[in-house]
Design an enzyme around this catalytic site. Sequence first.
Site, PDB file in Angstrom:
ATOM      1  N   THR A 123      -6.362  -2.614  -8.645  1.00 56.65           N
ATOM      2  CA  THR A 123      -5.771  -2.513  -7.303  1.00 56.65           C
ATOM      3  C   THR A 123      -4.854  -1.297  -7.226  1.00 56.65           C
ATOM      4  O   THR A 123      -4.327  -0.850  -8.257  1.00 56.65           O
ATOM      5  CB  THR A 123      -4.952  -3.782  -6.980  1.00 56.65           C
ATOM      6  OG1 THR A 123      -4.154  -3.539  -5.822  1.00 56.65           O
ATOM      7  CG2 THR A 123      -4.012  -4.171  -8.106  1.00 56.65           C
ATOM      8  N   ASP A 124      -4.632  -0.807  -6.002  1.00 52.39           N
ATOM      9  CA  ASP A 124      -3.662   0.292  -5.824  1.00 52.39           C
ATOM     10  C   ASP A 124      -2.243  -0.165  -6.143  1.00 52.39           C
ATOM     11  O   ASP A 124      -1.359   0.649  -6.405  1.00 52.39           O
ATOM     12  CB  ASP A 124      -3.720   0.857  -4.396  1.00 52.39           C
ATOM     13  CG  ASP A 124      -3.434  -0.164  -3.300  1.00 52.39           C
ATOM     14  OD1 ASP A 124      -3.328  -1.378  -3.593  1.00 52.39           O
ATOM     15  OD2 ASP A 124      -3.331   0.250  -2.130  1.00 52.39           O
ATOM     16  N   GLU A 125      -2.033  -1.494  -6.135  1.00 51.32           N
ATOM     17  CA  GLU A 125      -0.674  -2.011  -6.318  1.00 51.32           C
ATOM     18  C   GLU A 125      -0.132  -1.742  -7.719  1.00 51.32           C
ATOM     19  O   GLU A 125       1.072  -1.853  -7.942  1.00 51.32           O
ATOM     20  CB  GLU A 125      -0.624  -3.506  -5.979  1.00 51.32           C
ATOM     21  CG  GLU A 125      -1.069  -3.774  -4.555  1.00 51.32           C
ATOM     22  CD  GLU A 125      -0.698  -5.150  -4.038  1.00 51.32           C
ATOM     23  OE1 GLU A 125       0.217  -5.774  -4.585  1.00 51.32           O
ATOM     24  OE2 GLU A 125      -1.347  -5.588  -3.063  1.00 51.32           O
ATOM     25  N   TYR A 147       2.008 -10.279  -9.342  1.00 48.01           N
ATOM     26  CA  TYR A 147       0.559 -10.052  -9.215  1.00 48.01           C
ATOM     27  C   TYR A 147       0.181  -8.671  -9.746  1.00 48.01           C
ATOM     28  O   TYR A 147      -0.697  -8.543 -10.618  1.00 48.01           O
ATOM     29  CB  TYR A 147       0.135 -10.193  -7.745  1.00 48.01           C
ATOM     30  CG  TYR A 147      -1.188  -9.523  -7.419  1.00 48.01           C
ATOM     31  CD1 TYR A 147      -2.398 -10.072  -7.852  1.00 48.01           C
ATOM     32  CD2 TYR A 147      -1.228  -8.321  -6.699  1.00 48.01           C
ATOM     33  CE1 TYR A 147      -3.609  -9.453  -7.568  1.00 48.01           C
ATOM     34  CE2 TYR A 147      -2.440  -7.698  -6.410  1.00 48.01           C
ATOM     35  CZ  TYR A 147      -3.621  -8.260  -6.844  1.00 48.01           C
ATOM     36  OH  TYR A 147      -4.818  -7.648  -6.574  1.00 48.01           O
ATOM     37  N   LYS A 151      -2.149  -7.283 -13.025  1.00 45.88           N
ATOM     38  CA  LYS A 151      -3.304  -6.381 -12.849  1.00 45.88           C
ATOM     39  C   LYS A 151      -3.103  -5.116 -13.694  1.00 45.88           C
ATOM     40  O   LYS A 151      -4.040  -4.616 -14.319  1.00 45.88           O
ATOM     41  CB  LYS A 151      -3.483  -6.007 -11.365  1.00 45.88           C
ATOM     42  CG  LYS A 151      -3.819  -7.169 -10.436  1.00 45.88           C
ATOM     43  CD  LYS A 151      -5.183  -7.789 -10.687  1.00 45.88           C
ATOM     44  CE  LYS A 151      -6.324  -6.894 -10.280  1.00 45.88           C
ATOM     45  NZ  LYS A 151      -7.633  -7.606 -10.377  1.00 45.88           N
TER      46      LYS A 151
HETATM   47  P1  NAD Z   1     -10.205 -13.682  -3.691  1.00 43.23           P
HETATM   48  O1  NAD Z   1      -8.918 -14.375  -3.980  1.00 43.23           O
HETATM   49  O2  NAD Z   1     -10.792 -13.752  -2.332  1.00 43.23           O
HETATM   50  O3  NAD Z   1     -11.339 -14.199  -4.694  1.00 43.23           O
HETATM   51  C1  NAD Z   1     -11.095 -14.390  -6.061  1.00 43.23           C
HETATM   52  C2  NAD Z   1     -12.268 -15.184  -6.632  1.00 43.23           C
HETATM   53  O4  NAD Z   1     -12.025 -15.344  -8.041  1.00 43.23           O
HETATM   54  C3  NAD Z   1     -12.397 -16.579  -6.034  1.00 43.23           C
HETATM   55  O5  NAD Z   1     -13.751 -16.849  -5.732  1.00 43.23           O
HETATM   56  C4  NAD Z   1     -11.890 -17.502  -7.138  1.00 43.23           C
HETATM   57  O6  NAD Z   1     -12.499 -18.783  -7.114  1.00 43.23           O
HETATM   58  C5  NAD Z   1     -12.274 -16.714  -8.377  1.00 43.23           C
HETATM   59  N1  NAD Z   1     -11.419 -17.051  -9.522  1.00 43.23           N
HETATM   60  C6  NAD Z   1     -10.083 -17.124  -9.560  1.00 43.23           C
HETATM   61  N2  NAD Z   1      -9.670 -17.485 -10.789  1.00 43.23           N
HETATM   62  C7  NAD Z   1     -10.784 -17.603 -11.554  1.00 43.23           C
HETATM   63  C8  NAD Z   1     -11.013 -17.940 -12.905  1.00 43.23           C
HETATM   64  N3  NAD Z   1      -9.988 -18.230 -13.731  1.00 43.23           N
HETATM   65  N4  NAD Z   1     -12.275 -17.965 -13.364  1.00 43.23           N
HETATM   66  C9  NAD Z   1     -13.323 -17.690 -12.535  1.00 43.23           C
HETATM   67  N5  NAD Z   1     -13.173 -17.391 -11.239  1.00 43.23           N
HETATM   68  C10 NAD Z   1     -11.899 -17.338 -10.756  1.00 43.23           C
HETATM   69  O7  NAD Z   1      -9.941 -12.177  -4.144  1.00 43.23           O
HETATM   70  P2  NAD Z   1     -10.564 -10.828  -3.542  1.00 43.23           P
HETATM   71  O8  NAD Z   1      -9.712 -10.393  -2.427  1.00 43.23           O
HETATM   72  O9  NAD Z   1     -12.012 -10.974  -3.365  1.00 43.23           O
HETATM   73  O10 NAD Z   1     -10.270  -9.833  -4.749  1.00 43.23           O
HETATM   74  C11 NAD Z   1     -11.258  -9.571  -5.743  1.00 43.23           C
HETATM   75  C12 NAD Z   1     -10.677  -8.581  -6.739  1.00 43.23           C
HETATM   76  O11 NAD Z   1     -10.285  -7.385  -6.070  1.00 43.23           O
HETATM   77  C13 NAD Z   1      -9.427  -9.094  -7.457  1.00 43.23           C
HETATM   78  O12 NAD Z   1      -9.483  -8.679  -8.793  1.00 43.23           O
HETATM   79  C14 NAD Z   1      -8.282  -8.414  -6.720  1.00 43.23           C
HETATM   80  O13 NAD Z   1      -7.172  -8.245  -7.572  1.00 43.23           O
HETATM   81  C15 NAD Z   1      -8.920  -7.088  -6.348  1.00 43.23           C
HETATM   82  N6  NAD Z   1      -8.380  -6.440  -5.146  1.00 43.23           N
HETATM   83  C16 NAD Z   1      -8.374  -7.069  -3.932  1.00 43.23           C
HETATM   84  C17 NAD Z   1      -7.889  -6.405  -2.821  1.00 43.23           C
HETATM   85  C18 NAD Z   1      -7.878  -7.042  -1.457  1.00 43.23           C
HETATM   86  O14 NAD Z   1      -7.381  -6.442  -0.494  1.00 43.23           O
HETATM   87  N7  NAD Z   1      -8.430  -8.236  -1.263  1.00 43.23           N
HETATM   88  C19 NAD Z   1      -7.385  -5.100  -2.926  1.00 43.23           C
HETATM   89  C20 NAD Z   1      -7.384  -4.491  -4.184  1.00 43.23           C
HETATM   90  C21 NAD Z   1      -7.897  -5.162  -5.277  1.00 43.23           C
HETATM   91  P1  TYD Z   2      -1.233  -9.000   2.193  1.00 44.04           P
HETATM   92  O1  TYD Z   2      -2.436  -9.201   3.042  1.00 44.04           O
HETATM   93  O2  TYD Z   2      -0.600 -10.181   1.534  1.00 44.04           O
HETATM   94  O3  TYD Z   2      -1.608  -7.873   1.143  1.00 44.04           O
HETATM   95  P2  TYD Z   2      -0.650  -7.055   0.089  1.00 44.04           P
HETATM   96  O4  TYD Z   2       0.632  -7.749  -0.036  1.00 44.04           O
HETATM   97  O5  TYD Z   2      -1.440  -7.163  -1.167  1.00 44.04           O
HETATM   98  O6  TYD Z   2      -0.541  -5.685   0.633  1.00 44.04           O
HETATM   99  O7  TYD Z   2      -0.107  -8.331   3.096  1.00 44.04           O
HETATM  100  C1  TYD Z   2      -0.344  -7.120   3.771  1.00 44.04           C
HETATM  101  C2  TYD Z   2       0.964  -6.689   4.415  1.00 44.04           C
HETATM  102  O8  TYD Z   2       1.311  -7.654   5.423  1.00 44.04           O
HETATM  103  C3  TYD Z   2       2.125  -6.663   3.434  1.00 44.04           C
HETATM  104  O9  TYD Z   2       2.987  -5.563   3.761  1.00 44.04           O
HETATM  105  C4  TYD Z   2       2.840  -7.969   3.684  1.00 44.04           C
HETATM  106  C5  TYD Z   2       2.598  -8.218   5.167  1.00 44.04           C
HETATM  107  N1  TYD Z   2       2.557  -9.657   5.554  1.00 44.04           N
HETATM  108  C6  TYD Z   2       3.459 -10.151   6.516  1.00 44.04           C
HETATM  109  O10 TYD Z   2       4.294  -9.403   7.081  1.00 44.04           O
HETATM  110  N2  TYD Z   2       3.406 -11.480   6.812  1.00 44.04           N
HETATM  111  C7  TYD Z   2       2.530 -12.326   6.218  1.00 44.04           C
HETATM  112  O11 TYD Z   2       2.554 -13.566   6.522  1.00 44.04           O
HETATM  113  C8  TYD Z   2       1.596 -11.805   5.265  1.00 44.04           C
HETATM  114  C9  TYD Z   2       0.580 -12.704   4.590  1.00 44.04           C
HETATM  115  C10 TYD Z   2       1.647 -10.455   4.967  1.00 44.04           C
END
Ligand code: NAD
Ligand code: TYD
Length: 331
Positions: A123-125, A147, A151
């Site tokens: 992640t970018d985080e 989190y 990562k």
């Molecule tokens: P999500 O929370 O929607 O899905 C996560 C999936 O992983 C779920 O299906 C869950 O059941 C499964 N899972 C969790 N723990 C597990 C375990 N112990 N064993 C097997 N399966 C397990 O997440 P997402 O948004 O699809 O993110 C996917 C990946 O991308 C993650 O690694 C996340 O850190 C990364 N990511 C997400 C975002 C975003 O904006 N959503 C941005 C940057 C990086």
């Molecule tokens: P989020 O979707 O949780 O992603 P991330 O924290 O990984 O960037 O949140 C996106 C942005 O929205 C973040 O700056 C936090 C803000 N946010 C709120 O202001 N209220 C909320 O209830 C949530 C879930 C997020």
Amino acid sequence: MRLLVTGGAGFIGSNFVRHVLAERRDVHVRVLDKLTYAGSRDNLADVLDDARLEFVEGDICDQATVESAADGADAIVHLAAESHVDRSIISAEAAVQTNFVGSFRVFEAARAAGVQRLLHVSTDEVYGACLGEPFVETDPLEPRNPYSATKAGADHLAHSYFVTHGLPVVIARPSNNYGPWQYPEKLIPFFVWRALRDEHLPVYGDGMQVRDWLHVEDHCRALLLLLERGAPGEAYNIHGGDERPNLATIRIILDELGKPEGLIRHVEDRPGHDVRYAMDASKLGALGWEPRVEWESGIRATVRWFAEHRDWMERATARGKAYFEEWYAGR
Ligand code: NAD
Ligand code: TYD
């Protein structure tokens, strides 16, 4: 190609599985997913009948389970994670276990299976808050919430496995994703869900925190490209290229739903809230990728998708009831 996708029943995972089945005829995809609150077979319903897809329910923290799932795989796309910052603030336990220990188990399973490629989705985080120039891949990792710390730990471990064991790991660092099937705890689907029910939208602090939104389809194209052409041992940033303060995104959501801005309520900020994420993605651009989905039309289409899938949102939010009650009490 025989592919293992961890977390394939989650938001990005289910979109990626659908993408790879559509783009590559000659592929066999095995999904390994624990089906936590965030994952569901629902998310893969339209492709579960595809003979090229196999679903295994299991935990990446269990070595025997991951090794058996990885057996015979040519490549692994590792997406399984505890993906929500706010939950990791309440307790980091699950994030440490899955994101760090679970990733370690996946790397070990990849070694045992002798895969040709492991795409580790980070992640970018991991770079922390961006106060100056957009981050490049060689910048130090300075995560600021539990989190992102888990990562970043996994990124370091992945790189060490490349250097020490020659594991062909490629690291992807995407920015905030949005699109269909995103679990409604993240900003966009959560606020759509609340606005549809005429409930106030809890905006953390002043709402001026900046995020660079990446449409999940653009992300999936980047992941497939990196799986096939990314250089082992290298990390690649993936961004939407369009930074926006949260309030701008929230106003589009309300406008698309025809709901009043009076629903916005500024609440207590998230502790350790990163004020801005921004990355340079020219390294990935050099491989021929660029984002295609324009921010405003992408957000509007996504809002409509959620509004048209209220049953899905109902089922998904029901699985997270205890969390919503705890985190948003008083917010
Ligand atoms: P999500 O929370 O929607 O899905 C996560 C999936 O992983 C779920 O299906 C869950 O059941 C499964 N899972 C969790 N723990 C597990 C375990 N112990 N064993 C097997 N399966 C397990 O997440 P997402 O948004 O699809 O993110 C996917 C990946 O991308 C993650 O690694 C996340 O850190 C990364 N990511 C997400 C975002 C975003 O904006 N959503 C941005 C940057 C990086
Ligand atoms: P989020 O979707 O949780 O992603 P991330 O924290 O990984 O960037 O949140 C996106 C942005 O929205 C973040 O700056 C936090 C803000 N946010 C709120 O202001 N209220 C909320 O209830 C949530 C879930 C997020």
